[in-house]
Every structure is written in structure tokens, then in C-alpha cells.
Scaffold this active site. Sequence first.
Site, PDB file in Angstrom:
ATOM      1  N   ASP A 402       4.116   3.378  -7.661  1.00  0.00           N
ATOM      2  CA  ASP A 402       2.711   3.138  -7.358  1.00  0.00           C
ATOM      3  C   ASP A 402       2.330   3.825  -6.046  1.00  0.00           C
ATOM      4  O   ASP A 402       3.179   4.108  -5.196  1.00  0.00           O
ATOM      5  CB  ASP A 402       2.451   1.635  -7.266  1.00  0.00           C
ATOM      6  N   GLU A 405      -0.188   8.646  -3.834  1.00  0.00           N
ATOM      7  CA  GLU A 405      -1.113   9.610  -3.194  1.00  0.00           C
ATOM      8  C   GLU A 405      -0.660   9.965  -1.781  1.00  0.00           C
ATOM      9  O   GLU A 405      -0.774  11.143  -1.425  1.00  0.00           O
ATOM     10  CB  GLU A 405      -2.538   9.030  -3.143  1.00  0.00           C
ATOM     11  N   ASP A 475      -6.475   2.682 -10.977  1.00  0.00           N
ATOM     12  CA  ASP A 475      -7.075   1.355 -11.144  1.00  0.00           C
ATOM     13  C   ASP A 475      -8.542   1.483 -11.538  1.00  0.00           C
ATOM     14  O   ASP A 475      -9.460   1.182 -10.752  1.00  0.00           O
ATOM     15  CB  ASP A 475      -6.932   0.554  -9.848  1.00  0.00           C
TER      16      ASP A 475
END
Length: 806
Positions: A402, A405, A475
Site C-alpha cells: 500500500d 506513491e 481508494d
Amino acid sequence: MKTKSLLLSFLAITFFIVHVNSQNVQQIPNGIKSTTQSMDIQISFCSPRTVRVYKTPEGSSFLKESLSVIKTPENTDVSMKQQGDIVTLKSSALQVNYNAKTGKVSFSDLAGKNLFTEKDYGTQFIPFDDAGNKTFSVRQAFLLDKDEAIYGLGQQQVERLNQRNHKHFMRQRALFASVPIIQSTKGYGVFWDNYSPTTYTDNPQEMSFDSEVGECMDYYFMYGENADGVIAEIRDLIGQSPMYPLWTFGFWQSRERYKSQREIMEVVDKYRQLGIPLDGIIQDWQYWGPNTNWNSMNFDNPEFPEPQKMIEHIKGKNAKIMISIWASFGPNTKQYKELEKIKALFNFTTWPASSVDSWPPDMTKPSGVKPYDAYNEKARDIYWKHLNRGLFSKGIDAWWTDSTEPDHLDVKESDFDIPTALGTYRSVVNAFPLMTNKGIYEHQRATTSDKRVYLLTRCAFAGQQRYAANTWSGDVVATWNVFKKQIPTGLNFSLSGIPYWNTDIGGFFNGEYTGEATNKAYHELYTRWFQYGTFLPMQRSHGSGVKKEIYNLGKKGDWVYDTEEKYIHLRYALLPYLYSTGWQVTSNAGSFLRALFMDFNEDKNVHDISTQYMFGKAFLVIPVTEPMYVFSNNNKWAEPYENFNKTGTQKVYLPQGTTWFDFWTGETFNGGQTITKDVPIDIIPLYVRAGSIIPFGPKVQYSTEKKWDNLEVRIYPGANGEFVLYEDENDNYNYEKGIYSTIKFNWNDSDRTLTISDREGKYPGMLNNRKFNVVIVDTKNGIGDTFHANTGKSVSYNGKAKTFKF
């Protein structure tokens, strides 16, 4: 400040506009190098179809080592001819023209037809101070044909598939995975090899890439002649995609989050009790306890007192477990302390910002969580050391990487001045997901070859396909408009050369829906999204707020329950097709998600279709992206009503050049027309191209429950067809040593014969003798809810070639 700005502008202008007399051109292996317009320019063939264009300020000694490109240039026969200022380089597939006066580079096919061209004087090196490093911002302008369509650029959350007349600021962040690769309907692709924030612009005057930092201007032109050819060149240049385990193609259930080991075990138990197929369960964050212990890679949360027992319980139910891991660490973790010692932590605000779980975050109590320097090899070693000790050694099957970035909150320009092992953060920011997923993949591969790596990740960069990473779209919010955007977003991502992509089925955030799992308006959106998710490389239900386990949404007899069950069973019936398509991705640079121009480029009607796609070579998928049974007013959901006597309809464009079968009824239609399809809540418009051969697997509760000893093979007549059935041991790397088997099926439509060729290869546990139930599809044997026909011709097969006439 104004004086300084004017001075920089003057320097920039004089740097790239003033003509110089030096136009020396020197032939080198595979190409040329030249100096003109105050630039050193090198043009070199990496292969007959791929050309690198590399420009630096005159006299620069900078030599770039790409993070994405792994190909060693081939010895390529390149002829050179000069006429006036124009130098022509020609390989067996492509020719390049170089203007020694302006520095312009253009590309054409061997017949001289223009493919792609730079703009005259279109290269700009503008002086830039990158945290004390005197470097440049780099810009290159190109000219495109008025009517060509452009695709790619990774994941940009777009409404339109065609990226003409778009502008994108490409810096990695939540929901956006920036991959500076484009491809055209003219059969070429371009990779802009730069890792700093980059702006892509296309307007009537030009198309350009403009990067904040660059010691050089570096791009690759790839001529594939068609989209599959372009993707083959992309993969050849920046890496092939490995095989994923068979179990990754089954159904995955997740939630934000299972708060105890009891909860997650109960979910698996319930699916098994209900007889709903399931291959994977995902444990989301905070199994490690408080935020100050963020990503400890240990079950430090007291609600997980016996993690080994939990893992063994899940595996005892023949399910796999994936677990959330992050690219950041809390100050109380061992990883944080070790990384801090080698100065491998980034000092900017990341998620979670607060040490207290509350919304909005209480910033008076900072978490101290920091991202790690994924560009640092020693930092990646530390990362794996703890991941191996805390989780992999316990039997965790797959990784949810997760925030790759990574999350960057309260963004300040000075944050990008932070040093990394490879330069400023600004200069390499877009490559962060590539590097952090690389560390996990390479370390697990070095640890064992008995278990294939599988990563579910939130961001991506060029080349990431080689690290077994399946990117999800982030998300996203549960709205019909966001759902509709997922289709072109996923297609553009795939067209960037990275074949594995998926989305949170039903959206992550609830948006305007209330009432959680009882909201019928949400049920309709979730059902349509689930149908779409069946035709993605990963079928995965996840979200926050709504508990999306099938039994929480409804019960047997409820349309939301029955439809989800139907599509899970369809997914498992298609496992032989999915796994064999995965082999085509690995062995032949194939694609799961195929924009329509990939197969029907001559039909210009498809160039701007953003809501339909091919799934593999056989299926035309048209997700239903408008509500039928519940309606909204002023963006507020009214009291829902249901009227199932009314059936909605969906417009479907059938591409030219083939006959199409309605998957559900067996009815045939000619291509090149728009039809209207009835779409009750349990039907997604789904069509199969004539000539397709599709194997259907047995009804199972998990992917490896039954052998494929009696597959149904459905043939869609009307054209010749071929299919290669791929099988191996399902979850190790022996296939890299040639330990697998393939069986080729050929349908000759004119004489209605099916030839099953000699089996090639072998592997332990292989079926030596088996049966195939061959069904020639028509309106009498359309697919049923069991996804198997009552008719057909049963044929025995022992690995030797056989031909059957129908």
C-alpha cells in the site's frame, strides 16, 4: 526576482534557439552522434524496431543509467545516408531522419510514410537549480497527425480513452500512477525516460513532455506496426511480466479492515459454509497496533494473539492470505531505527499524520511516521529482512504494498529537495513504486523459487510489470461516474505496457450512500461493478464502511446475493482461459485488458470508445455504467424503489470485421453495428468473437480443488480459431525452466474440424489422459447459470494429436 527571471529566460532562449555552425555527424555502432544547436545528440537502434534518442547540453559528460530500461542493445544492421542537412538511418523495419541543422528527429516506415516527428527546434534545456545541483528542466515537443488517437500515460482517472487534447501533471500520488508511455493508432509507442514530475500536453499546436529535472533528454521510439507489436517492444525494452500463481485469478475478499484474527477467520469459514468460491482473504492495516508502531511487520495488535494459528486456519480452509505492508514506518519500529541510522528516511508528512486514530487527524499529536528511501539498496535489504522475519516466515502468501506513491501530505516544494540514494527526491519521485516493489520481488525471489511473488500495489512506473505487481486504482469513491472512469483508466494503464490492473469492486469510500449494506441504491452500483470486476485480471471486493462480504449484502434469493454468486462461479469457470491468457502475457507479451483498437484498428469507430473492451482475445465486455432501478435527484439519493418487471437496456457497438455471439444466448450478430441489449440486474452485455475457443473449468470452491480432466471446450464458429491451453504446477518458478505443458486447439471453420495438437512439454502431476467436452455454440446451447452445456461431444485425449469433424 524579476531581473533573475529575465536572465534565466535569456539564457534559455540563447541555449536552444541560436544556430551554431557545428553540424558534425559521426557514425557509431547502431546509429550516429552529432552536435548541433548547443546539444550533443545520439540516435541509436536498440533493435530493428526500437530507437533511443538521447540529447544533452553540448560538452556534457553525463551518462545515464536507466531505472526502467533493462534491455542490452542488439547488434543491429543500420545503414546511413546523408543528403544535405538530412541524415537517414535505416534498419530492417524502420527509418529515422535526422536534421543536422535543427536537431530534429523524425521516424517513418520503410516506405517513407511518416510515423512520428519532433518539432523543429523543439528541444529545450532550461537551467534549473535542483537543491544546489545546477541542472535543467527538459522539454521536447512533437507533432502528431490530426486524426491519430493516443493512449497510455498510466493511470490518470480519465473519462475518455483517447488522450488527445489532454493535459496531465504526472507526479505519483493517490489515485494516479504516472507512466510516461504513449502509443498511437499508427502503430508506434514512445517512452519518455524521466522520473521527475512531468507534464504531458497535447493541443492543436503540438504534443510535449516537460520534466522538472533532467541532465538529459531521453526517449525511446518503438515501432510495433500494431498495438500488440508496440507492447511487445515495450516489454522487450523494460521487462517481461512473470506468471502469477493460479490462485491469484480466483475471488478475493477484503475489508477496511478485519480488526481481529477471529474476524478474518470467520469470513473464510462463512464462505466455505455457504459454498461460495474463495481463493484469497486480505488483512488490511493496523494488525501491528498503534500508529507509532506503523508497519512493524509483526502482529503486535493484541487482537491478533496467535497469528500462526490464524494463518494455518485460513490455509486449512484452502485459502491464501495477503497482508498490507507500507513504504513507511512508525518511530517505535525496529525498521525505523535501523533506517534512521543509515539516513534512509524521508522527512515529510505521510499517512498517518497523527498518532491517534481519529478523523480529522489530531495534528497536535503527530505520528512520527516516515517513508523510507526505496532508492537505497541497503534500505531495501532492511525492509526485506524484517518482512521475511515477521511475516513471510509465518506463511503469508502475498503482499499488499500500500501507499507506494508514497502518501505525501501537506506537500511543500522543499520536500522534493530531500536527498535520496539516487539524487534529490524531485529527480526520482515517479520511480518510487518501481523501486519499492523491486526490493520485495527480488528479495523473495532470492529467498525461494518454490512460491511465486504476488504484489497488489497502489502505484506504478514503467517497468513494474517485471516485479509481479498488480496495480489497483486506489481508494476510489463509490459513484456511477467514478465507476465509469475505471474502464478507460484501466485500459490506458494496460496500454502503457503493464498488464495487471484492478479496482476496488464497489469503490472504497461510500460517498453519498448511507445505510451501509442495506442500501439498495448501493446494491445496484456494487452489482454492476462486480460484473465488471469479473473481467479484470484480479476479482477483488474491498472497501471502507460497507461490509461487502456476500452474506452481509444479502441472502440467497436476494438479487444482490444471487448475482454476485453467479459471477464468482463464472470467474472460476473461466480459470483455464484466464491462466492460459496469463501465459500469453508472460510468453508473448500479451494483454488481458484490450482497448478495441488493439484488435479492430481498421474500424475507426472504436478509436474513441471508452466503455467497452476486449478481455483477452475472445470476450467483448460492456459494463453497465448507468443505474436502472434506483435514481438520484440533485446528486442526492432518493428513496430507492425496485421495478423488476422493467428491464433496462444498453447500447453496444460490435466492431467490424467479425461475427459476434451473445455469450448468454448464443445469438449471432454482424460486426459494424450498434445494437440494444436487455440488461436485467444479473446480466452484463458480453459477446464472443467468432473463431474463439474457450475452455471452461469445473465447478469448484477454490482454484485447485479439482483437476482439469474434463474441461468443456466451447467453439464459436464463423471463423478459423486457435487457443493454447497452458498448465503447470500453479505456484513455483519451474515454468522458467520449461517445466509446463501446452495443448493447442485449432478450429477450421470451412470444414468444421477441430484439431487438438500433440501436447508439448510436461510437469510433475500432469494429466496424461483426459477428456474434453466439445460444444459448438449456437442458440440451442447458450451458456446457463452452471456455465456448462448439456450437449457436446466428449473426446478422449492422451497427449497425441487428434482431429474431429463436426
